[in-house]
Design a protein around this motif. Sequence first.
Motif, mmCIF file in Angstrom:
data_model
loop_
_atom_site.group_PDB
_atom_site.id
_atom_site.type_symbol
_atom_site.label_atom_id
_atom_site.label_comp_id
_atom_site.label_asym_id
_atom_site.label_seq_id
_atom_site.Cartn_x
_atom_site.Cartn_y
_atom_site.Cartn_z
ATOM 1 N N PRO A 30 17.829 -41.457 18.928
ATOM 2 C CA PRO A 30 18.285 -40.202 18.318
ATOM 3 C C PRO A 30 18.605 -40.317 16.832
ATOM 4 C CG PRO A 30 19.948 -41.093 19.835
ATOM 5 C CD PRO A 30 18.695 -41.860 20.060
ATOM 6 N N ARG A 31 19.154 -41.447 16.406
ATOM 7 C CA ARG A 31 19.500 -41.568 14.983
ATOM 8 C C ARG A 31 18.244 -41.557 14.116
ATOM 9 N NH1 ARG A 31 23.781 -42.674 11.756
ATOM 10 N NH2 ARG A 31 23.348 -43.725 9.780
ATOM 11 N N GLU A 32 17.231 -42.304 14.528
ATOM 12 C CA GLU A 32 15.995 -42.331 13.752
ATOM 13 C C GLU A 32 15.301 -40.971 13.774
ATOM 14 O OE1 GLU A 32 14.800 -44.688 11.689
ATOM 15 O OE2 GLU A 32 16.795 -45.522 12.075
ATOM 16 N N SER A 33 15.325 -40.312 14.933
ATOM 17 C CA SER A 33 14.717 -38.982 15.036
ATOM 18 C C SER A 33 15.421 -37.989 14.122
ATOM 19 C CB SER A 33 14.777 -38.485 16.483
ATOM 20 O OG SER A 33 13.947 -39.258 17.314
ATOM 21 N N LEU A 34 16.757 -38.012 14.148
ATOM 22 C CA LEU A 34 17.520 -37.103 13.299
ATOM 23 C C LEU A 34 17.280 -37.391 11.819
ATOM 24 C CD1 LEU A 34 21.019 -36.713 14.999
ATOM 25 C CD2 LEU A 34 19.320 -34.931 14.599
ATOM 26 N N LYS A 35 17.232 -38.657 11.483
ATOM 27 C CA LYS A 35 17.031 -39.040 10.080
ATOM 28 C C LYS A 35 15.717 -38.475 9.550
ATOM 29 C CE LYS A 35 17.368 -43.133 7.113
ATOM 30 N NZ LYS A 35 17.548 -44.613 7.103
ATOM 31 N N LYS A 36 14.650 -38.624 10.327
ATOM 32 C CA LYS A 36 13.342 -38.087 9.923
ATOM 33 C C LYS A 36 13.367 -36.564 9.861
ATOM 34 C CE LYS A 36 10.801 -39.983 13.071
ATOM 35 N NZ LYS A 36 9.580 -40.307 13.865
ATOM 36 N N TYR A 37 14.024 -35.961 10.841
ATOM 37 C CA TYR A 37 14.042 -34.502 10.919
ATOM 38 C C TYR A 37 14.835 -33.894 9.767
ATOM 39 C CZ TYR A 37 14.374 -29.846 12.984
ATOM 40 O OH TYR A 37 14.291 -28.499 13.216
#
Length: 402
Positions: free
Chosen positions: A63-70
Motif C-alpha cells: 500500500p505505501r508504494e501504491s499510494l506513493k505512485k498514485y
Amino acid sequence: MNQNNRKFVPVTIGANLGAYSLARAFHEQYGVNTELLCGVVIFPVKDSKLFNITVDRNLHYEPRESLKKYIEAIENKYPGYEKIIVPSEDFSVNYVLSNIDLFGDDWHIPFSGKELVDEVANKQDFYNICETVGLKYPKTWTFGADDEFPADAKGKLVIKHLESRHFEAAVKSGIKKIYVNDNEVQAEAALKQIREDGFLERLVLQEYIESDDTDIAVVTSYRSPVDKEVKLVSFGRVLVEDRSEMKGGNHLTILTEEVPVEVKEGITRLLEKKDYVGFANFDIIYDNSRGEWNFLELNPRLGYSNYQLTAQGYNVAKILVDDLLYQLDMSDFNESHIVYTVIDNGLNNKYITDDYKDTFNNLKQSHNVYSPYDYKGDSSLKRKLEMLKYHRRARMEIVEGR
C-alpha cells in the motif's frame, strides 16, 4: 473544479457503494469526476462515468508504494489544485493514515489521527469510551484465540469481529460477518468452528438485543477539523436490514427522522471528549426491554449508505468543500424527510413492517424515495445491465437471509 478561484479535485480509495455515493455527491453539486484508486473494478464503480479510475493490483500488498505512485500521479495531473481525499473503506482509511507523511500541504484529509481512529474502530475500546461519556451498549466480552469461553455469557448471543477490517480479510475464507446463536452452547460451538477455520483474531461476544429492523438506526456525524464544531448529526431509522450470512447488518432501506435528543447529546459528548474530527458513522439499536438506545459500533468514515445524507439535503461533497476550503457554516442546507433504499419496491413492500408501510408509500408517491444507483448523470446501457444483475443477486441474498 474551480469555485471562487480555488481549484480542487476529490479523491477516494476503494470501489464500493460508499465511494460511488461520494462521487455522485461531487458530481451532483459541482459536475466534477472523482479520482479513484482501487485494486479491482467492481459494481457499482464498474462502467460508471463519475470516476477517473486507476487500478493497482498491488494496492493491498504494497500500500505505501501504491499510494506513493498514485499521489505523484495526481499531483502531476492536477498542479495547483487542492485535493480532498476521502477513503471509502476501513482498509483504505488505514492505508492513508498509516502513510500520512506522503501527502503534501495541498491535500485535505478530513480524519482524526491514526491512533484515535484505531481506538474508536476497536469495539472494546469504543465501549470503554461509551462508558466514560454515558452511552449505553450491550453487555460484551472480548477474547483471543487461546481464551476460555466466558462462564457468565448466557442466553442468546452474537459473535462479531472486534474490528471491521478483520472481517474484510476473513470473508475470503468464508468467515461470516455476524453469528447469531440461540444459547451459549451454540455460541461456544460456533466459536470453536471459527478457530478451526483458521481465524485467530480477537472476537466480540455480545448479548443479543431482541429487535425488529426498525429498532436499528444509523447515525452520521460530522465534526469540523477546522473549527472543531459539530456541524451535523443525522438520524436514519432502518426499515429493511440485510440479514444474509455474509452481509448481515448492512442497511438496505432507511427512513430519515429527527435525531433523539439523548442520542445527539451523547454523540456530541463523545466527539468533543475524544477530539474526534471528520465523519463518523454509528450503528445503534433500541432495547425495548430497557427503553434506551444502545451503541453497537463507530465506523470512522462515511458509511456505505452515505447517499442518505445527500438525498435528504446534506450533500456530503458540499459539507467537505464548504468546511475545508471556505470555512462556511451549514446555514444554506435544507433537510428533507426521505427514504433511502438500495433494493426494489417489491422487496420493500414485502419486508417493511406494517407500522411504516404507509410512510414509505406516501414518500414514494411524493417522489421522496431515493436510490444511490438511480442517477440520470450516470446512465448507460451497460449501467442498466449491471443494475439488473445487482437486483437479481440482491433479491436472492435477501430472501435467503430471511
